[in-house]
Design an enzyme around this catalytic site. Structure first.
Site, PDB file in Angstrom:
ATOM      1  N   SER A  99       1.014  -1.051   0.273  1.00  0.00           N
ATOM      2  CA  SER A  99      -0.407  -0.307   0.064  1.00  0.00           C
ATOM      3  C   SER A  99       0.702   0.744   0.263  1.00  0.00           C
ATOM      4  O   SER A  99       0.208   2.205  -0.293  1.00  0.00           O
ATOM      5  CB  SER A  99      -0.958   0.119   0.610  1.00  0.00           C
ATOM      6  N   LYS A 145       0.442   3.754  -2.987  1.00  0.00           N
ATOM      7  CA  LYS A 145      -1.072   3.933  -3.068  1.00  0.00           C
ATOM      8  C   LYS A 145      -0.851   6.144  -2.907  1.00  0.00           C
ATOM      9  O   LYS A 145      -0.998   7.032  -4.321  1.00  0.00           O
ATOM     10  CB  LYS A 145      -2.127   4.236  -2.090  1.00  0.00           C
ATOM     11  N   TYR A 190     -10.776   1.942   5.472  1.00  0.00           N
ATOM     12  CA  TYR A 190      -9.558   1.185   3.982  1.00  0.00           C
ATOM     13  C   TYR A 190     -10.534   0.601   3.660  1.00  0.00           C
ATOM     14  O   TYR A 190     -10.422  -0.264   3.211  1.00  0.00           O
ATOM     15  CB  TYR A 190      -8.208   1.040   5.294  1.00  0.00           C
TER      16      TYR A 190
END
Length: 397
Positions: free
Chosen positions: A60, A63, A171
């Site tokens: 992640s 991101k 999330y």
């Protein structure tokens, strides 16, 4: 840096005790790398020592990079933060909210009350979730045979949302849609877009969705912590021939490459002699975009992959355009208003514009938010701030 030997000692001891398999850590100001170290093994079943150019799945941490790419297109007027994104991505034109399951276990769906926007996707307020932290989502995937996001199949993106857009922070797979928006607006696949507009300009030559032969020689094995606490390597790899590139978690890369990305943020959009974002865009990305909403504890429903995540429980946390923002100084010394996030296999970064410092620490083990990994990260970060404070001749209050 006076605290270098202290950080070295911590990382070496933690690795040698096999509390973590191995680690690469790096910290920098906007101008200079001020710490780097590599300790332990790439794979606990082999002899290869960890090196500073070792390649990790950064999960992640992808991101922020995908979002930065999207913000370039916002600057050009090719993407809008607040237009309904369904105009560009038809799959998001009429989102359905999951309201639980009926007596037969069938999902109960209703149309969302508002359209989804790009800003909501970037801030995890669009309503999407991850099945490892949401039991209803997992039940939906099982019931409908929908693949999970790690399959990198387009069908994995055909899931309902868990709440109306803009009503809560949860999330989830939002940034995978940001990646789709980049593709739709640019006419390029996400890997090619990020290579041409982010990686090449910043000199991030060891980062990509596809593991090249050269990267594979330096690839770090995934490890899992068993019930007895011991670590062992496990087979794990993100799909290398994906239907879509996972803008929310598909990148592999090195610590040295990622610190270049964080330095670009510190330097208001400039890195490696290239201005990849406008200063005002970078400032915008670092502001609170969720208003009165806050980030609380994230509770696991898949303990093999992740522990419960409770970051700085005593500090109010906000979300920028793909960054966690701490609103008060952390115990390690991170300034209020700093930016941060992490990756599922215990990779972490922070960017502290107030102190002009950023750090990246990469490990490769599951579950996420592992106690030993978090201790290692905290010790590394504390050591960096101790060094900065010593260097400026003052101990921060």
């Amino acid at each position: 840096m006076q605290s270098k030997s202290k950080i070295d000692q911590l990382l070496r001891q933690t690795s040698e005790a096999k509390e973590i398999p191995g680690v690469v850590a790096i910290a920098a100001t906007g101008k200079d790398v001020i710490y780097q170290g590599a300790f332990g093994k790439r794979d606990l079943s082999k002899d290869d020592a960890m090196t500073q150019d070792s390649v990790f799945w950064i999960a992640s941490m992808t991101k922020a990079v995908t979002t930065a790419g999207a913000m370039q297109l916002v600057e050009q007027g090719k993407l809008s933060l607040d237009e309904p994104i369904g105009k560009l991505l038809p799959d998001l034109a009429s989102p359905q909210v999951l309201e639980g399951f009926d007596a037969k276990g069938e999902p109960k769906l209703r149309p969302a009350r508002k359209p989804i926007t790009l800003r909501q996707l970037m801030t995890h307020t669009a309503g999407f979730c991850y099945n490892v932290w949401n039991g209803d989502c997992e039940q939906y995937l099982q019931k409908t045979g929908t693949p999970n996001i790690f399959s990198c199949q387009n069908a994995a993106l055909k899931t309902p949302i868990m709440s109306d857009p803009g009503t809560r922070w949860e999330y989830g797979i939002n940034i995978d849609f940001v990646g789709k928006a980049v593709e739709a607006a640019s006419g390029k696949r996400l890997d090619a877009y990020l290579r041409d507009h982010m990686f090449a300009p910043l000199g991030m030559n060891d980062t990509g969705f596809k593991i090249t032969d050269d990267m594979r020689k330096r690839l770090v094995a995934m490890h899992a912590r068993g019930e007895d606490g011991a670590l062992a390597p496990i087979p794990f790899e993100i799909e290398q021939a994906p239907e879509f590139h996972m803008g929310g978690g598909g990148l592999y890369g090195t610590a040295a490459d990622y610190i270049r990305f964080t330095q670009m943020i510190l330097n208001k959009g400039s890195g490696n002699g290239n201005q990849v974002l406008k200063p005002e865009t970078v400032a915008l990305m670092g502001q609170n975009h969720i208003g009165d909403l806050t980030i609380g504890k994230i509770t696991t429903v898949a303990p093999m992959y992740t522990n419960d995540v409770d970051l700085y429980p005593d500090i109010v946390k906000k979300w920028g355009l793909s960054f966690l923002i701490n609103t008060a100084k952390t115990p390690e010394g991170r300034s209020a208003g700093s930016l941060a996030w992490a990756g599922l296999a215990n990779t972490y970064f922070w960017i502290d514009p107030a102190r002009d410092v950023a750090g990246v620490i990469l490990m490769q083990l599951l579950p996420f938010f592992d106690g030993k990994a978090i201790e290692t990260f905290a010790g590394f970060e504390r050591g960096i701030y101790d060094g900065l404070d010593a260097g400026s001749g003052q101990k921060a209050a």
